[in-house]
Structure formats: C-alpha cells, structure tokens
Scaffold this motif. Structure first.
Motif, mmCIF file in Angstrom:
data_model
loop_
_atom_site.group_PDB
_atom_site.id
_atom_site.type_symbol
_atom_site.label_atom_id
_atom_site.label_comp_id
_atom_site.label_asym_id
_atom_site.label_seq_id
_atom_site.Cartn_x
_atom_site.Cartn_y
_atom_site.Cartn_z
ATOM 1 N N LEU A 136 -31.311 -28.874 -24.146
ATOM 2 C CA LEU A 136 -32.647 -29.240 -24.627
ATOM 3 C C LEU A 136 -32.554 -30.620 -25.261
ATOM 4 O O LEU A 136 -31.464 -31.044 -25.679
ATOM 5 N N ARG A 137 -33.686 -31.306 -25.339
ATOM 6 C CA ARG A 137 -33.709 -32.628 -25.987
ATOM 7 C C ARG A 137 -34.073 -32.442 -27.464
ATOM 8 O O ARG A 137 -35.179 -31.967 -27.766
ATOM 9 N N MET A 138 -33.171 -32.772 -28.394
ATOM 10 C CA MET A 138 -33.485 -32.640 -29.824
ATOM 11 C C MET A 138 -34.565 -33.649 -30.192
ATOM 12 O O MET A 138 -34.660 -34.724 -29.592
ATOM 13 N N ASN A 139 -35.401 -33.294 -31.173
ATOM 14 C CA ASN A 139 -36.421 -34.234 -31.647
ATOM 15 C C ASN A 139 -36.226 -34.489 -33.142
ATOM 16 O O ASN A 139 -35.253 -34.000 -33.737
ATOM 17 N N ALA A 140 -37.131 -35.233 -33.765
ATOM 18 C CA ALA A 140 -36.944 -35.625 -35.159
ATOM 19 C C ALA A 140 -36.882 -34.416 -36.086
ATOM 20 O O ALA A 140 -36.193 -34.438 -37.109
ATOM 21 N N ASP A 141 -37.570 -33.317 -35.725
ATOM 22 C CA ASP A 141 -37.600 -32.130 -36.590
ATOM 23 C C ASP A 141 -36.424 -31.187 -36.343
ATOM 24 O O ASP A 141 -36.056 -30.406 -37.213
ATOM 25 N N VAL A 142 -35.908 -31.206 -35.156
ATOM 26 C CA VAL A 142 -34.832 -30.265 -34.812
ATOM 27 C C VAL A 142 -33.585 -31.061 -34.439
ATOM 28 O O VAL A 142 -33.446 -31.551 -33.319
ATOM 29 N N GLN A 143 -32.718 -31.200 -35.428
ATOM 30 C CA GLN A 143 -31.460 -31.944 -35.278
ATOM 31 C C GLN A 143 -30.376 -31.099 -35.922
ATOM 32 O O GLN A 143 -30.652 -30.381 -36.873
ATOM 33 N N GLY A 184 -28.165 -36.768 -27.932
ATOM 34 C CA GLY A 184 -29.459 -36.140 -28.187
ATOM 35 C C GLY A 184 -29.657 -34.810 -27.499
ATOM 36 O O GLY A 184 -30.666 -34.143 -27.702
ATOM 37 N N ARG A 185 -28.671 -34.370 -26.689
ATOM 38 C CA ARG A 185 -28.798 -33.055 -26.041
ATOM 39 C C ARG A 185 -28.391 -31.956 -27.021
ATOM 40 O O ARG A 185 -27.512 -32.153 -27.857
ATOM 41 N N LEU A 186 -29.030 -30.814 -26.882
ATOM 42 C CA LEU A 186 -28.613 -29.617 -27.602
ATOM 43 C C LEU A 186 -28.219 -28.590 -26.544
ATOM 44 O O LEU A 186 -29.075 -28.126 -25.783
ATOM 45 N N VAL A 187 -26.923 -28.290 -26.454
ATOM 46 C CA VAL A 187 -26.474 -27.320 -25.458
ATOM 47 C C VAL A 187 -26.634 -25.926 -26.059
ATOM 48 O O VAL A 187 -26.146 -25.650 -27.163
ATOM 49 N N VAL A 188 -27.335 -25.075 -25.342
ATOM 50 C CA VAL A 188 -27.572 -23.699 -25.793
ATOM 51 C C VAL A 188 -26.961 -22.749 -24.757
ATOM 52 O O VAL A 188 -27.256 -22.834 -23.574
ATOM 53 N N GLY A 189 -26.067 -21.905 -25.228
ATOM 54 C CA GLY A 189 -25.417 -20.986 -24.285
ATOM 55 C C GLY A 189 -24.961 -19.764 -25.026
ATOM 56 O O GLY A 189 -25.249 -19.598 -26.196
ATOM 57 N N ALA A 190 -24.258 -19.058 -24.366
ATOM 58 C CA ALA A 190 -24.150 -18.836 -22.927
ATOM 59 C C ALA A 190 -24.018 -17.343 -22.721
ATOM 60 O O ALA A 190 -23.531 -16.629 -23.597
ATOM 61 N N THR A 191 -24.474 -16.888 -21.558
ATOM 62 C CA THR A 191 -24.278 -15.477 -21.242
ATOM 63 C C THR A 191 -22.805 -15.225 -20.928
ATOM 64 O O THR A 191 -22.037 -16.166 -20.683
#
Ligand SMILES: Cc1cc2nc3c(=O)[nH]c(=O)nc-3n(C[C@H](O)[C@H](O)[C@H](O)COP(=O)(O)OP(=O)(O)OC[C@H]3O[C@@H](n4cnc5c(N)ncnc54)[C@H](O)[C@@H]3O)c2cc1C
Length: 370
Positions: free
Chosen positions: A231-238, A256-263
C-alpha cells in the motif's frame, strides 16, 4: 568446466555463488527464470529473530541472531560490490496484540523472550500508539523489540545479481535444470539436453529443491504459500518500526510502500491470489491500524516459502557425492542469508579441498538422509 554449479538463483543461490566467486572460485549459476523473482522477491524483508521466535525453534533462534549480527557487514559489502543500496534499517519492531486472547499469548511470548535474554520491553497499548501514532490506542498491549531489523529484499535481489556478475559468476537465466547427477565430478542436465559437470553442485532451488530428479533421498522441502500486498503510505499513516500483529504484519519501506502480509497456506504449487487471502491480511492490519483502510493499493503478489520438514535450513554437503544444499530457509531466508552464504560457501571450499564438513548436524542435509 566450472568448479561449482549452483542450481537456483534466489537469494540463497546468489548468496552462495557470490561468496564463492569472491574467494576466486569459478561458479556457474543456473536459474530457470529471472534471478531472484520467486520467494526472495515476494518476501517482506523482516530480519526478525526476536519478533518471530517460536517456542519450538530455539536452535534456529541462535542461528538467526548470528545471521542478524552478520547483516550490517553483508549489506555494506554487497552495496559496495553492486552500487545498489539494500535499505538496511535497524529501527526495530513492535509486536502487538489485537484482543484479550492475543494479549495473553503476547504476555507468554514476552516471558519466554525475557527468560532467553531477548532484549524486549513490555508496552501498554497507549505507549505503543505513542511510539507509532498510526496504531489504534485500543490495542491491549505490545512488545518493543529493538533487535528486529529489516532490509528491502527486492533491492537485495538486484544488488546480489549485480554483485554475482561483477565477481565473474557465469549466470544462465531462463535455463531449467532437469536432472542432477551426483558423482566425481557431479553434473546437471539442462532443459535443452546440455550437460554441465563440476566437482560440486549446490542445490538452491527454493520450494522446488525436493523435486529435482536424481536427488536420493530428495530433501524434504514443501512450498508454503504466502499472499501479500503493498500500500502507499500517506501523511496520516506512517510507521517507523515494522508491526507484527496476530493476523498480519505491516512493514514500512523507505520508498513509501507499506508491505502487508502474509497468508501461510499449505496448498502445493497453487499460486492463485484469492479475495479471502488478501482480505484476511488486510483485516488483520486494519484491526491494529484503522487508517490502513484508506491507503491506495500498489501491488498484490504471492510466493512460495521453501519449508523444510523441521523448519530449519538444509545447508552443506549431502551424502550423495559432489552435492551440497542451500535450501529450506522457510520463513527466514532473508534473515538467514548472510549465515547461509557463509556456511555453504565455506563447506563447498572444504569439499573442493577434500576435507571433512564442519556444518553442524542440526543444519546438514544428512539429518534427513540416515
Ligand atoms: C510472502 C512471503 C513473505 C516472506 N517474508 C520474509 C521476511 O520478512 N523475512 C525473511 O527472512 N524471509 C521471508 N520470507 C521467506 C524468504 O522469502 C525465503 O526463505 C527465501 O527467499 C528463500 O530463498 P531461496 O533462494 O531459497 O528461494 P527462491 O527465492 O524461491 O529461489 C529459488 C530459485 O530457484 C529457481 N529454480 C527452481 N527450480 C529450478 C530448476 N529446476 N532449475 C533452475 N532454477 C530453478 C526458481 O526459479 C527460483 O528463482 C517470505 C516468503 C514469502 C513467500
């Protein structure tokens, strides 16, 4: 004839090939696709011996800590050799609970970590949210784990590929090894029928290492599927730390990427991205950081972790003549990269010199070959 053929160009194979080439060894690296585009590309890049410690994986914990200690020098060396930064980041991790049950499990983990000398601090939810404002203060508790670091694994792949070429490794991409022929010398047979011989063949074919014809017994490695997204982080979510939650992890990258995982799915070779899989990790992330819901999706992907039967990597010489392994690192291949490259390249040099192996029994392929 090369002195060593490495089968598989993930981080395990490239790490071993590069280490050997730096010692002046003549290495050919055979990769059926493009270097480093399998599990090594799919990973999140956490170097997390403390956050990921398993109650039943203490031997692995010692190896993991040792490898983590080797990472700063490894990163410097591969960056110097390739001119590519690998994003080594020692900001640490927060392991968080998201309900009462997981808070109880977190407390048990904390006690276990403390009793094994792991440097961790217990935090209330409010203290955790103070450290990471994108976390909800409603989380019941967290552990601050400064010993857990991260790298940009895709940058590591690019850097290792460049470093291998720079060190003189002969790289053969888009070339599949069909059969392994143990012996003096050993050999591999390629998809076009060509046969390459070398005194040592190193098996580093990730989740497919147990499928290669000619290995007897085949190393007990099976694929464990992991679906993830960025996901692309923004000013509020860092985030400055990476976050390990019960149902997901969130790993911020410097671009600036937020890697979210994983199954974690035992489904053979299935590479399907599913709504359910992505939903589960996203839901796990949103539970601890509600602002994640608003972020733009950049990419979704899937990878296959190479899981050995006992979850420890399989390193060094096999009983079959001329064969060594650098495989089976399961969930920790990025963390274990410096240690795997050192242990296997050293064992290959010892093999070439005709001397006895120094690889501990707990890591050797021979633990499964008796
Ligand atoms: C979603 C996900 C998240 C992860 N997160 C982390 C993390 O945060 N931290 C961490 O430490 N680890 C993590 N891992 C685990 C880590 O990615 C792996 O342990 C590591 O990348 C394994 O590297 P490898 O070189 O053994 O395998 P791979 O990267 O899979 O490389 C094996 C290579 O062998 C090639 N190959 C296979 N068969 C043949 C053949 N017959 N001929 C020629 N080439 C062949 C393949 O094409 C492939 O390129 C994660 C894994 C996944 C899937």
């Amino acid at each position: 004839m090369s002195e060593v053929i490495v089968v598989g160009g993930g981080i395990a194979g490239m790490g071993v090939a590069w280490s050997l080439a730096r010692e002046g060894t003549d290495v050919t690296l055979v990769e059926r696709g493009t270097l480093g585009r399998s599990a090594s590309w799919a990973a999140a890049g956490m170097l997390a011996p403390a956050a990921e410690i398993g109650f039943d994986e203490l031997d692995l914990y010692d190896l993991s800590r040792q490898s983590l200690a080797e990472w700063p020098a490894f990163a410097r060396d591969v960056e110097a050799a390739s001119g590519i930064g690998v994003g080594y980041d020692d900001a640490g991790a927060l392991v968080v609970a998201d309900d009462r049950d997981s808070a109880r499990a977190l407390r048990r983990l904390f006690q276990f970590q403390e009793s094994h000398g792991v440097p961790v601090t217990w935090l209330s939810g409010a203290e955790a949210a103070e450290m990471e404002p994108a976390l909800t203060s409603r989380i019941p508790a967290a552990i601050h784990s400064p010993e857990d670091h991260q790298v940009d694994n895709r940058a590591v792949v690019r850097a290792l590929a460049a470093a291998c070429r720079e060190a003189g490794v002969t790289v053969r991409e888009e070339t599949t090894v069909e059969t392994i022929e143990p012996g003096h010398p050993a050999a591999v047979v390629l998809d076009g029928g060509e046969r390459l011989a070398a005194p040592v063949v190193v098996i580093a074919a990730g989740a497919w290492s147990g499928r290669l014809a000619g290995l007897d017994p085949a190393p007990p490695i099976r694929p464990i599927k992991g679906q993830a997204l960025s996901l692309r982080m923004n000013a509020d979510v860092q985030f400055s730390h990476f976050i390990r939650a019960p149902r997901a992890y969130l790993v911020p990258k410097s671009d600036g990427r937020l890697v979210v995982g994983a199954t974690s799915e035992d489904r053979g070779d299935d590479l399907a991205l599913t709504a359910g899989g992505l939903y589960r990790v996203l839901e796990g992330a949103v539970r601890v950081a509600p602002g994640v819901e608003e972020l733009d999706v950049i990419e979704t992907w899937v990878g296959l972790r190479p899981a050995s039967r006992d979850h420890a990597p399989i390193l060094g010489r096999s009983r079959q003549p001329g064969i060594a392994m650098a495989a089976g690192a399961y969930r920790h291949g990025v963390l274990l990269l410096p240690a795997m490259a050192r242990i296997v390249s050293r064992d290959v040099l010892v093999m070439l010199a005709g001397n006895a192996s120094e690889v501990p029994d707990a890591l050797s392929p021979q633990r499964f070959e008796a």
